[in-house]
Design a protein around this motif. Structure first.
Motif, PDB file in Angstrom:
ATOM      1  N   SER A  56       0.805  -0.963   0.022  1.00  0.00           N
ATOM      2  CA  SER A  56      -0.033   0.159   0.052  1.00  0.00           C
ATOM      3  C   SER A  56       1.003   1.184  -0.026  1.00  0.00           C
ATOM      4  N   SER A  57       0.967   2.011  -1.161  1.00  0.00           N
ATOM      5  CA  SER A  57       1.787   3.154  -0.943  1.00  0.00           C
ATOM      6  C   SER A  57       1.270   4.133  -0.022  1.00  0.00           C
ATOM      7  N   GLY A  58       0.260   4.108   0.430  1.00  0.00           N
ATOM      8  CA  GLY A  58      -0.209   4.963   1.371  1.00  0.00           C
ATOM      9  C   GLY A  58       0.375   4.537   2.872  1.00  0.00           C
TER      10      GLY A  58
ATOM     11  N   VAL B 151       3.318   2.914   2.904  1.00  0.00           N
ATOM     12  CA  VAL B 151       4.756   3.110   2.782  1.00  0.00           C
ATOM     13  C   VAL B 151       5.041   4.438   3.327  1.00  0.00           C
ATOM     14  N   LEU B 152       4.128   5.600   2.751  1.00  0.00           N
ATOM     15  CA  LEU B 152       4.138   6.875   3.007  1.00  0.00           C
ATOM     16  C   LEU B 152       4.070   7.347   4.455  1.00  0.00           C
ATOM     17  N   ARG B 153       2.918   6.596   5.130  1.00  0.00           N
ATOM     18  CA  ARG B 153       2.465   7.091   6.480  1.00  0.00           C
ATOM     19  C   ARG B 153       3.600   6.572   7.366  1.00  0.00           C
TER      20      ARG B 153
ATOM     21  N   PHE C 242       0.955  17.609   2.577  1.00  0.00           N
ATOM     22  CA  PHE C 242       0.040  16.687   1.448  1.00  0.00           C
ATOM     23  C   PHE C 242      -0.737  15.734   1.800  1.00  0.00           C
ATOM     24  N   MET C 243      -0.265  15.132   2.611  1.00  0.00           N
ATOM     25  CA  MET C 243      -1.188  13.585   2.839  1.00  0.00           C
ATOM     26  C   MET C 243      -2.179  14.286   3.706  1.00  0.00           C
ATOM     27  N   ASP C 244      -1.876  15.026   4.499  1.00  0.00           N
ATOM     28  CA  ASP C 244      -3.159  15.636   5.436  1.00  0.00           C
ATOM     29  C   ASP C 244      -4.162  16.120   4.665  1.00  0.00           C
ATOM     30  N   ARG C 245      -3.761  16.835   3.442  1.00  0.00           N
ATOM     31  CA  ARG C 245      -5.006  17.515   2.709  1.00  0.00           C
ATOM     32  C   ARG C 245      -5.207  16.518   1.489  1.00  0.00           C
ATOM     33  N   GLY C 246      -4.772  15.362   1.404  1.00  0.00           N
ATOM     34  CA  GLY C 246      -5.213  14.455   0.350  1.00  0.00           C
ATOM     35  C   GLY C 246      -4.775  14.818  -0.936  1.00  0.00           C
ATOM     36  N   GLU C 247      -3.664  15.319  -0.944  1.00  0.00           N
ATOM     37  CA  GLU C 247      -2.946  15.753  -2.116  1.00  0.00           C
ATOM     38  C   GLU C 247      -1.860  14.868  -2.627  1.00  0.00           C
ATOM     39  N   ILE C 248      -1.604  14.791  -3.837  1.00  0.00           N
ATOM     40  CA  ILE C 248      -0.359  14.021  -4.334  1.00  0.00           C
ATOM     41  C   ILE C 248       1.269  14.355  -3.960  1.00  0.00           C
ATOM     42  N   GLY C 249       1.284  15.410  -3.969  1.00  0.00           N
ATOM     43  CA  GLY C 249       2.544  16.052  -3.543  1.00  0.00           C
ATOM     44  C   GLY C 249       3.825  15.690  -4.528  1.00  0.00           C
TER      45      GLY C 249
ATOM     46  N   ASP D  91      -1.621  -1.082  -4.032  1.00  0.00           N
ATOM     47  CA  ASP D  91      -2.801  -0.500  -3.583  1.00  0.00           C
ATOM     48  C   ASP D  91      -2.526   0.796  -3.375  1.00  0.00           C
ATOM     49  N   GLY D  92      -3.077   1.517  -4.362  1.00  0.00           N
ATOM     50  CA  GLY D  92      -2.694   3.197  -4.076  1.00  0.00           C
ATOM     51  C   GLY D  92      -1.794   3.382  -4.973  1.00  0.00           C
ATOM     52  N   PHE D  93      -1.126   2.654  -5.784  1.00  0.00           N
ATOM     53  CA  PHE D  93      -0.062   2.907  -6.847  1.00  0.00           C
ATOM     54  C   PHE D  93      -0.358   1.856  -8.323  1.00  0.00           C
ATOM     55  N   PRO D  94      -0.305   2.563  -9.235  1.00  0.00           N
ATOM     56  CA  PRO D  94       0.181   3.853  -9.497  1.00  0.00           C
ATOM     57  C   PRO D  94      -1.196   4.858  -9.418  1.00  0.00           C
TER      58      PRO D  94
ATOM     59  N   ARG E  60      -9.285   6.436  13.935  1.00  0.00           N
ATOM     60  CA  ARG E  60      -9.823   6.752  12.631  1.00  0.00           C
ATOM     61  C   ARG E  60      -8.525   7.738  11.583  1.00  0.00           C
ATOM     62  N   ARG E  61      -8.267   7.071  10.675  1.00  0.00           N
ATOM     63  CA  ARG E  61      -7.199   7.835  10.031  1.00  0.00           C
ATOM     64  C   ARG E  61      -7.270   9.369  10.014  1.00  0.00           C
ATOM     65  N   SER E  62      -6.168  10.150   9.841  1.00  0.00           N
ATOM     66  CA  SER E  62      -6.290  11.575  10.108  1.00  0.00           C
ATOM     67  C   SER E  62      -6.799  12.298   8.885  1.00  0.00           C
TER      68      SER E  62
ATOM     69  N   ASN F 275     -11.873  16.018  -0.781  1.00  0.00           N
ATOM     70  CA  ASN F 275     -10.518  16.404  -1.741  1.00  0.00           C
ATOM     71  C   ASN F 275      -9.753  15.255  -2.327  1.00  0.00           C
ATOM     72  N   ARG F 276      -9.867  14.040  -1.786  1.00  0.00           N
ATOM     73  CA  ARG F 276      -9.034  12.992  -2.269  1.00  0.00           C
ATOM     74  C   ARG F 276      -9.880  12.307  -3.447  1.00  0.00           C
ATOM     75  N   ILE F 277     -11.349  12.350  -3.402  1.00  0.00           N
ATOM     76  CA  ILE F 277     -11.840  11.998  -4.410  1.00  0.00           C
ATOM     77  C   ILE F 277     -11.768  12.959  -5.641  1.00  0.00           C
TER      78      ILE F 277
HETATM   79  P1  AMP Z   1      -4.200   6.039   0.583  1.00  0.00           P
HETATM   80  O1  AMP Z   1      -3.892   5.089   2.039  1.00  0.00           O
HETATM   81  O2  AMP Z   1      -4.040   5.481  -0.489  1.00  0.00           O
HETATM   82  O3  AMP Z   1      -5.597   6.383   0.732  1.00  0.00           O
HETATM   83  O4  AMP Z   1      -3.052   7.327   0.601  1.00  0.00           O
HETATM   84  C1  AMP Z   1      -3.241   8.149   1.728  1.00  0.00           C
HETATM   85  C2  AMP Z   1      -2.420   9.410   0.851  1.00  0.00           C
HETATM   86  O5  AMP Z   1      -1.043   9.250   0.778  1.00  0.00           O
HETATM   87  C3  AMP Z   1      -2.995  10.307  -0.531  1.00  0.00           C
HETATM   88  O6  AMP Z   1      -3.914  11.026  -0.129  1.00  0.00           O
HETATM   89  C4  AMP Z   1      -1.781  10.947  -0.586  1.00  0.00           C
HETATM   90  O7  AMP Z   1      -1.324  12.093  -0.078  1.00  0.00           O
HETATM   91  C5  AMP Z   1      -0.537   9.875  -0.550  1.00  0.00           C
HETATM   92  N1  AMP Z   1      -0.176   8.667  -1.428  1.00  0.00           N
HETATM   93  C6  AMP Z   1      -0.517   7.447  -1.413  1.00  0.00           C
HETATM   94  N2  AMP Z   1      -0.458   6.968  -2.537  1.00  0.00           N
HETATM   95  C7  AMP Z   1       0.463   7.719  -3.375  1.00  0.00           C
HETATM   96  C8  AMP Z   1       0.804   7.872  -4.575  1.00  0.00           C
HETATM   97  N3  AMP Z   1       0.939   6.580  -5.214  1.00  0.00           N
HETATM   98  N4  AMP Z   1       1.267   9.005  -5.165  1.00  0.00           N
HETATM   99  C9  AMP Z   1       1.479  10.269  -4.359  1.00  0.00           C
HETATM  100  N5  AMP Z   1       0.712  10.075  -3.238  1.00  0.00           N
HETATM  101  C10 AMP Z   1       0.314   8.956  -2.551  1.00  0.00           C
END
Ligand code: AMP
Length: 211
Positions: free
Chosen positions: A33-35, A37-39, A55-62, A86-89, A156-158, A167-169
């Motif tokens: 799950s890329s999310g 990995v980033l969290r 970026f993550m807090d706002r639901g943006e790509i970064g 899951d979440g990538f690409p 609950r995830r922040s 915003n994520r939608i």
């Molecule tokens: P998710 O857990 O997939 O809902 O992702 C949570 C947040 O992590 C997203 O709103 C983005 O800010 C960031 N994120 C997750 N996957 C990616 C990705 N492949 N590229 C860029 N940002 C990502």
């Protein structure tokens, strides 16, 4: 079987994470799950984590190029054979990069009507310890606030609040919907009706990948 290379695509709250756990169990392929990995970068307070937190807090790509190389490196390290992403690409850029490096067996698109997505996201609860996913209405844990699987604390995830969910939608529509066409043109897209129970959706996925 463990050399299947699958990507799960769908709007936030479409059940990608839940289905990914089931697929991982059935086929024994690593789930990335890329999310997550980033969290984990944010939780560990790395420089990269500090850079992407807002970026993550706002639901943006970064910073897409940087994030893409971090996730692709992670996949190369952890998944020498197959994988389940899951979440990538999440963007066309990421789909092209994945295509140049590893390629995929199939892209599974979980299609869910927009009106039920926000409800799913805001009711979602995630286990702090093992990442298992519950929903306060549709799949509540046996004991409130406690994970059925490992006894960990549910949170609950922040970014699972209504404002960030919307915003994520929006980001999904602008950035991720073009990825569907990318795989459709390659003949790799499998569309799954994502309205139903976890079991029903899982059976549809198994049928779609011909296993
Ligand atoms: P998710 O857990 O997939 O809902 O992702 C949570 C947040 O992590 C997203 O709103 C983005 O800010 C960031 N994120 C997750 N996957 C990616 C990705 N492949 N590229 C860029 N940002 C990502």
């Amino acid at each position: 079987m463990n050399d299947l290379k699958l990507v799960l695509i769908g709007p936030p709250g479409s059940g990608k994470g839940t289905q990914a756990s089931r697929l991982k169990e059935k086929f024994g392929i690593p789930h990335v799950s890329s999310g997550d990995v980033l969290r984990s970068e944010v939780a560990r307070g790395t420089d990269f984590g500090k850079q992407i937190k807002g970026f993550m807090d706002r639901g943006e790509i970064g910073p897409v190029e940087l994030i893409t190389s971090v996730v692709l490196d992670f996949i190369d390290r952890e998944c020498p054979n197959g994988f389940l992403l899951d979440g990538f690409p999440r963007t066309l850029y990421q789909a092209r990069k994945l295509d140049e490096t590893r390629g995929v067996t199939a892209a599974l698109y979980i299609s869910v009507p927009e009106d039920i997505i926000v409800k799913r996201i805001t009711g979602r609860r995630t286990c702090k310890a093992c990442g298992a996913i519950f929903h306060v209405l549709t799949s509540p844990p046996k004991k409130e606030g406690i994970c059925d699987a490992c006894g960990g604390e549910l949170m609950r995830r922040s970014d699972d609040n209504e404002e960030t969910a919307l915003n994520r939608i929006r980001v999904y529509k602008n950035e991720t919907v073009p990825v569907l066409d990318f795989y459709r043109e390659k003949g790799l897209l499998r569309t799954i009706d994502g309205d139903g129970t976890t079991d029903e959706i899982f059976s549809r996925i198994i049928e779609a990948i011909g296993q």
